[in-house]
Design a protein around this motif. Structure first.
Motif, PDB file in Angstrom:
ATOM      1  N   GLN A 201      76.961  50.367  16.227  1.00 34.81           N
ATOM      2  CA  GLN A 201      77.553  50.710  17.519  1.00 34.81           C
ATOM      3  C   GLN A 201      77.817  52.210  17.604  1.00 34.81           C
ATOM      4  O   GLN A 201      77.579  52.839  18.643  1.00 34.81           O
ATOM      5  CB  GLN A 201      78.847  49.932  17.739  1.00 34.81           C
ATOM      6  N   PHE A 202      78.326  52.790  16.501  1.00 36.46           N
ATOM      7  CA  PHE A 202      78.574  54.228  16.467  1.00 36.46           C
ATOM      8  C   PHE A 202      77.274  55.006  16.716  1.00 36.46           C
ATOM      9  O   PHE A 202      77.242  55.962  17.501  1.00 36.46           O
ATOM     10  CB  PHE A 202      79.177  54.611  15.116  1.00 36.46           C
ATOM     11  N   ILE A 203      76.193  54.569  16.081  1.00 40.35           N
ATOM     12  CA  ILE A 203      74.896  55.223  16.267  1.00 40.35           C
ATOM     13  C   ILE A 203      74.440  55.115  17.716  1.00 40.35           C
ATOM     14  O   ILE A 203      73.874  56.061  18.280  1.00 40.35           O
ATOM     15  CB  ILE A 203      73.849  54.600  15.320  1.00 40.35           C
ATOM     16  N   SER A 204      74.718  53.967  18.339  1.00 40.88           N
ATOM     17  CA  SER A 204      74.294  53.773  19.730  1.00 40.88           C
ATOM     18  C   SER A 204      75.015  54.717  20.683  1.00 40.88           C
ATOM     19  O   SER A 204      74.573  54.913  21.819  1.00 40.88           O
ATOM     20  CB  SER A 204      74.520  52.317  20.157  1.00 40.88           C
ATOM     21  N   GLN A 205      76.136  55.314  20.223  1.00 42.67           N
ATOM     22  CA  GLN A 205      76.906  56.221  21.068  1.00 42.67           C
ATOM     23  C   GLN A 205      76.484  57.680  20.925  1.00 42.67           C
ATOM     24  O   GLN A 205      77.030  58.550  21.604  1.00 42.67           O
ATOM     25  CB  GLN A 205      78.403  56.062  20.759  1.00 42.67           C
ATOM     26  N   ILE A 206      75.511  57.952  20.056  1.00 46.51           N
ATOM     27  CA  ILE A 206      74.975  59.318  19.986  1.00 46.51           C
ATOM     28  C   ILE A 206      74.267  59.614  21.303  1.00 46.51           C
ATOM     29  O   ILE A 206      73.503  58.810  21.816  1.00 46.51           O
ATOM     30  CB  ILE A 206      73.999  59.462  18.804  1.00 46.51           C
ATOM     31  N   LYS A 207      74.534  60.780  21.841  1.00 45.91           N
ATOM     32  CA  LYS A 207      74.004  61.118  23.161  1.00 45.91           C
ATOM     33  C   LYS A 207      72.475  61.191  23.148  1.00 45.91           C
ATOM     34  O   LYS A 207      71.875  61.578  22.134  1.00 45.91           O
ATOM     35  CB  LYS A 207      74.583  62.461  23.621  1.00 45.91           C
ATOM     36  N   PRO A 208      71.823  60.827  24.252  1.00 43.78           N
ATOM     37  CA  PRO A 208      70.364  60.939  24.342  1.00 43.78           C
ATOM     38  C   PRO A 208      69.905  62.363  24.014  1.00 43.78           C
ATOM     39  O   PRO A 208      70.491  63.338  24.470  1.00 43.78           O
ATOM     40  CB  PRO A 208      70.073  60.584  25.808  1.00 43.78           C
ATOM     41  N   GLY A 209      68.858  62.448  23.206  1.00 47.00           N
ATOM     42  CA  GLY A 209      68.379  63.747  22.760  1.00 47.00           C
ATOM     43  C   GLY A 209      69.060  64.236  21.508  1.00 47.00           C
ATOM     44  O   GLY A 209      68.699  65.292  20.970  1.00 47.00           O
ATOM     45  N   GLY A 210      70.058  63.489  21.023  1.00 41.47           N
ATOM     46  CA  GLY A 210      70.794  63.867  19.825  1.00 41.47           C
ATOM     47  C   GLY A 210      70.086  63.447  18.553  1.00 41.47           C
ATOM     48  O   GLY A 210      68.920  63.045  18.562  1.00 41.47           O
ATOM     49  N   ALA A 211      70.808  63.532  17.446  1.00 41.69           N
ATOM     50  CA  ALA A 211      70.191  63.265  16.145  1.00 41.69           C
ATOM     51  C   ALA A 211      71.134  62.498  15.236  1.00 41.69           C
ATOM     52  O   ALA A 211      72.358  62.647  15.310  1.00 41.69           O
ATOM     53  CB  ALA A 211      69.780  64.575  15.481  1.00 41.69           C
ATOM     54  N   LEU A 212      70.555  61.700  14.366  1.00 43.22           N
ATOM     55  CA  LEU A 212      71.278  60.974  13.326  1.00 43.22           C
ATOM     56  C   LEU A 212      70.760  61.440  11.980  1.00 43.22           C
ATOM     57  O   LEU A 212      69.547  61.438  11.732  1.00 43.22           O
ATOM     58  CB  LEU A 212      71.058  59.469  13.472  1.00 43.22           C
ATOM     59  N   ARG A 223      69.586  51.117  17.744  1.00 43.51           N
ATOM     60  CA  ARG A 223      69.233  50.623  19.071  1.00 43.51           C
ATOM     61  C   ARG A 223      69.002  51.759  20.061  1.00 43.51           C
ATOM     62  O   ARG A 223      68.475  51.553  21.140  1.00 43.51           O
ATOM     63  CB  ARG A 223      70.350  49.710  19.579  1.00 43.51           C
ATOM     64  N   ASN A 224      69.469  52.924  19.692  1.00 44.70           N
ATOM     65  CA  ASN A 224      69.353  54.089  20.560  1.00 44.70           C
ATOM     66  C   ASN A 224      67.999  54.759  20.300  1.00 44.70           C
ATOM     67  O   ASN A 224      67.829  55.484  19.314  1.00 44.70           O
ATOM     68  CB  ASN A 224      70.503  55.059  20.272  1.00 44.70           C
ATOM     69  N   ARG A 225      67.043  54.529  21.166  1.00 48.79           N
ATOM     70  CA  ARG A 225      65.692  55.048  20.965  1.00 48.79           C
ATOM     71  C   ARG A 225      65.532  56.466  21.498  1.00 48.79           C
ATOM     72  O   ARG A 225      64.430  57.032  21.413  1.00 48.79           O
ATOM     73  CB  ARG A 225      64.675  54.121  21.647  1.00 48.79           C
TER      74      ARG A 225
END
Length: 290
Positions: A201-212, A223-225
């Motif tokens: 869930q935390f990863i899904s909250q990274i803003k679009p265009g961001g990085a993990l 889940r954040n593509r």
């Protein structure tokens, strides 16, 4: 939130005291309760905060009894039957959790969040120091007192904000970072599956265009593509890793930091221990993706 006064229930905590110092810097009137006097509460008093160690309602300073101008911030360490907590709630004050307040402060910033690592405070501090020295400024909320900054709060120019994203009580889910590096506090999750779901869930909250920035070998549901995923490691080849690692007689490590586009040779850590080499790989990775 329009307010002039901020009252902290648990003002002496490492995270709460950093927020209190931030609001003092912003020109707000700050007061709060803590159970015992400490070096942190002493520093807050010296900087202008009104700190009380008396839990009685009568100990709340008069200006902070006005609900139209006072925001109350609390930490889960303070029980809900605390007399001051009960009074603020009964009087209809706006009361927010520390993690939510940190999320509000982070709005409009380029947020670099550090979660899940063994050495979260060290990694956050390393990131803040690199941001300060190589990035030209930036601010940070740290989970400890940094020797470099002599503080748990860093204030500097620019939009970058480094945050220690604490998994306790799912607090890190109040953040929406631009970049994040990834178990602690297993007691509040109960199962391995619950931990993995919270991080997903935390990863899904990274803003679009961001990085993990994710440790090599750790598998989580992404889940954040609309983000880019990078891997880091102690010495196993991947996006970011250390090579040519050697240790000096003082226990400090020197190594070459391998990044996707360059190699930074002969990096020497100011703190001993091989685990800090891994932390020192993750920290500059956050700056590299910024």
């Amino acid at each position: 939130m329009e307010f002039q006064n901020v009252y902290f229930l648990g003002i002496g905590g490492i995270g709460m005291s950093a927020l209190a110092r931030y609001f003092l810097h912003e020109g707000k009137r700050v007061a709060g309760y803590d159970r015992t006097e400490s070096e942190l509460t002493g520093l807050l008093s010296a900087e202008g905060a009104a700190v009380t160690y008396d839990e009685a309602v009568a100990a709340i300073p008069e200006p902070f009894r006005d609900r139209t101008s006072t925001l109350v911030v609390y930490t889960p360490a303070v029980p809900h039957d605390h007399p001051q907590w009960e009074w603020f709630r009964a009087q209809g004050f706006e009361i927010v959790k520390r993690s939510r307040m940190l999320g509000v402060v982070a709005q409009g910033k380029y947020v670099m969040a550090v979660a899940g690592t063994h050495g979260k405070t060290t990694t956050t501090t390393l990131t803040a120091w690199l941001n300060h020295e190589a990035g030209g400024g930036g601010s940070a909320f740290l989970g400890g007192i940094s020797k470099n900054f002599a503080s748990n709060l860093v204030l500097g120019p620019g939009p970058r904000l480094v945050v220690e994203a604490d998994e306790f009580d799912r607090s890190f889910l109040q953040l929406w970072p631009d970049a994040a590096a990834d178990p602690d506090h297993l007691d509040i999750y109960g199962t391995r599956e619950a931990v993995r779901e919270a991080f997903a869930q935390f990863i899904s909250q990274i803003k679009p265009g961001g990085a993990l920035i994710l440790k090599k070998g750790v598998e989580l549901a992404i889940r954040n593509r609309e983000i880019t995923v990078y891997r880091y490691s102690y010495d196993s080849p991947c996006d970011f890793y250390a090579r040519n690692i050697r240790v000096g007689s003082d226990g400090r490590y020197t190594f070459d930091l391998v990044c996707p586009d360059r190699v930074l040779a002969d990096c020497t850590l100011g703190v001993p221990g091989w685990v800090n080499v891994e932390n020192a790989v993750a920290a500059p990775a956050l700056l590299w993706v910024a």
